[in-house]
Structures are given as C-alpha cells and as structure tokens.
Design an enzyme around this catalytic site. Structure first.
Site, PDB file in Angstrom:
ATOM      1  N   SER A 161       8.271  11.682 -17.900  1.00 43.24           N
ATOM      2  CA  SER A 161       9.114  12.124 -18.845  1.00 43.24           C
ATOM      3  C   SER A 161       8.674  13.615 -19.028  1.00 43.24           C
ATOM      4  CB  SER A 161       8.353  11.461 -20.315  1.00 43.24           C
ATOM      5  OG  SER A 161       7.096  11.562 -20.490  1.00 43.24           O
ATOM      6  N   CYS A 212      -4.865   1.093 -18.443  1.00 44.04           N
ATOM      7  CA  CYS A 212      -6.137   1.785 -18.827  1.00 44.04           C
ATOM      8  C   CYS A 212      -6.382   1.637 -20.382  1.00 44.04           C
ATOM      9  CB  CYS A 212      -5.963   3.311 -18.620  1.00 44.04           C
ATOM     10  SG  CYS A 212      -4.619   4.042 -19.435  1.00 44.04           S
TER      11      CYS A 212
END
Length: 395
Positions: free
Chosen positions: A250, A339
């Site tokens: 992005s 994560c």
C-alpha cells in the site's frame, strides 16, 4: 527505595521468573516510586521476590529486572546484560556476511522494553517501557563504550509507549545522524534501509532466516510478493532464479525503495512488476483476472497485537490465505506468516487449514518458520515468541 507487595497467591509467576507483574497482582505499595524507578518486590509475608521497574499507568505495573536479592540495578547491571547479549550475537554472526541484526531483544535478553538493532555502523534503539526510559542515558553510554557506533538513533515511536504513560521520542542520541538510506548486507545481499522513517526500526530483521529458507525452496516460476514493503523477499526470489515477481504494497515510497534494492543487487528489473494497492483488494482482482503463481508470500502487518483482537484478525488471515490458495498453481508453494503476538501457532495453523478447505484445495505443511535467533525467546517469557510461519505446498 519503595517496596511493592504481591497479593497472596499471585506470586507464582514471579517464582517462575516471568518478567511481568500486572496491576491486579499488586496488594499495596510502600513509598512513592517515580515512573521507571527500581522497586523491591515482596510476597505478602515480606519474602523478597524481585527487583522491578515501576510503571504506574500501565496494566503491566512492574517489569522485572532481576530475581537476585544481591543485585544492584545500575549502569554496571546494564553493562553486564548488554555484554551478554552482544556475546550471543557474536556467536551467531562471527564470520558471516550479515551486518544488520538485533543486539538486544527486550525481556528475552533480561532488559524489558529495550530493543537495540544494528544496521552497519549505526544502532537504532527503542525504549518501550518506563524502566528503560528511566535508565536511558546509562543504556546509551554502555552502548557507546562497548560498540563505539557511528551513531545511535532512537525510534521510540510505538503505541506501547502511550500505555506506559510515555510520549513518542525520535532522534539522534549519540554521534552522527544516519543518512536517509543506510546500506546493509544480509546473507551477502545488499539492502537500503530507511532507519528514520521505515517500519519497525527500518527493516524486518526477524525474517532474515525465513528469507533464506524461501530462496532454498523456490528456484523458478512466477512469484507473488504480498505486503512487499521494501522488497526483501523479491530480492531473494530473483536471486534464487524465479522468472518474475509481482510485489504489492500500500506504500508507494516502500516500493520505490524496493526498486532500488533490486538494482543494488544487479537483478533484472524487467522481471519485476510493482503494484501500489491494498493487498486484500489486489488479491481479489488477481483472482477475477484468473492470474496464477508458482509461489506466494503473505507477510502481513500485525493484525492482532493482543488476544482481544484475535477473532477479527482471524477473519483477515483466513481471507488472504484463501485467496492465495486459489491463486497458486498446482504444486505451488505458499509462504504465509503471522507476527501477531496475540495469536498462537496452533490457531494460525487452523486458520490456514480452514482457508485451504474453503478454497477447495489440498495442501501440506512442509516446514514451520519462526523469528530469527537474534530474536530469542526466554523459556520464562513465552510471549516473546510472536512470529510464526508455514510453508505449504498445494497438491
């Protein structure tokens, strides 16, 4: 020195040397400790339990330094802990071609809330708790004495500092300011790192060994690199021999740096396709366009920082993995990661299995991945294990 008394029945975690004490475990405080000040921690019968740093605004009210009653929490203590951390990293990287790695990993190196990352001749530090903030000047002095870096740059800009009652803090603490781009070497490959403005401390050092593992599994074909950031997986992919890589992120700035990393390693830019887009949207568009790939990397940001956010995060992980399975060619390989500290490895595996089921594909786990060993996990602090990954092969 102030003293903290732990409620009866709540001292078990301290006896097991877990480094955190939550506010609900505290019975009372004797004295008026300042934020970050070292306090003596006792059981209700007065028995010594630990030395800890006091954080009055955090739910983690104490982060524990030591369980030795004879210990003194001062600059010599910091020097001892950092020296031990450096000795361990020297055993990992002595003679290697890597000059960027984590030197201090918080609780697992006995220094709760302290992160120190090495990028060539620069150190990037994060002070994420009141205890290490209180001792900041001593920490910087020890780093200078032991390492003699060209500069020490602070990136204490994480939201966790707000929970500790601390304001964000960034800038030069010692020596020179880093350039806008610092060149590092990882496993013999070159990368430009934005220390001052990049994600985390500039680079995902914890994925180093997983990038190397990726290159040992993928040697040809087309690759889709999602949440590409500055293109580290793309560099490894092309170095391993893949014919093309589509990288999606992005951030246009991140992909511009990724392009520079491709050129820095003399890799074919003509084999690269770059797309600035939301990955969720892009994956659906690729599905609708009937695009397929021989390998796919999903390395998303932290969807679930805490356990309270796991349910919502699970839907996001399932969505992207379901789409990835549909985009994989037969015998294709998916490298998928989480994560999120709030999600354990068993739940992550179940989500990936459900994604494959809904995608109506058969797949096998051929390897499990975790954070690199310069991000160790103390046996007494399982929360330190946050990165989990699966290599899945589609039937």
């Amino acid at each position: 020195m102030a003293s903290i008394y732990i409620r009866h029945g709540r001292e078990k975690s301290l006896q097991h040397h877990h480094p955190w004490v939550f506010s609900g475990s505290i019975d009372h405080v004797e004295g008026a400790p300042k934020p970050g000040e070292t306090v003596k921690v006792h059981a209700m019968d007065g028995t010594f339990l630990a030395w800890g740093a006091y954080s009055p605004q955090s739910q983690i009210r104490l982060r524990l330094w030591s369980f030795d009653p004879a210990e003194k929490i001062d600059q010599d203590f910091i020097r001892q802990r950092i020296t031990s951390a450096l000795d361990y990293r020297a055993s990992l990287f002595s003679g290697s071609t890597t000059n960027a790695y984590r030197l201090v990993h918080g609780e697992s190196d006995g220094l709760p809330g302290l992160i120190v990352d090495k990028y060539a001749n620069f150190l990037v530090v994060q002070f994420l708790s009141t205890g290490v903030e209180f001792l900041k000047s001593q920490v910087v002095q020890v780093l200078d004495d032991l390492i003699h870096p060209q500069g020490v740059y602070e990136r204490s800009d994480l939201a966790i500092r707000q929970l500790e009652g601390l304001e964000p803090s960034e800038g030069v603490l010692l020596g020179d300011a880093p350039a806008d781009r610092v060149e590092i070497i990882e496993n013999g490959l070159k990368f430009l790192v934005d220390i001052k403005g990049g994600q985390k401390t500039g680079f995902y050092l914890d994925q180093r060994d997983n990038r190397q593992a990726f290159s040992s599994y993928v040697h040809s074909g087309s690759c889709l690199n999602c949440f590409a950031y500055t293109g580290a997986f793309a560099v490894y992919a092309l170095k391993a021999g893949v014919s093309s890589v589509l990288s999606i992120d992005s951030s246009a700035d991140s992909l511009e740096l990724a392009k520079q990393n491709i050129m820095l390693n003399d890799l074919p830019s003509t084999a690269c396709e770059w797309q600035v887009d939301d990955v969720f949207t892009a994956l659906r568009a690729l599905r609708d366009a009937d695009r397929h790939f021989d390998s796919i990397i999903l390395d998303p940001p932290k969807f679930a920082p805490t356990a309270a956010q796991v349910e919502r995060a699970a839907r996001a992980y399932k969505d992207i993995n379901l789409l990835a399975f549909k985009l994989l060619n037969p015998s294709g390989t998916l490298f998928t990661f989480s994560c999120s500290g709030g999600m354990d490895s068993l739940l992550f595996q179940k989500i990936i299995a459900d994604a494959a089921l809904d995608a109506r594909v058969d797949a096998r786990i051929i390897a499990r991945l975790e954070q690199a060993p310069d991000h160790p996990v103390s046996l007494n602090f399982p929360e330190g294990s946050y990165l989990k990954g699966l290599i899945c092969r589609k039937a």
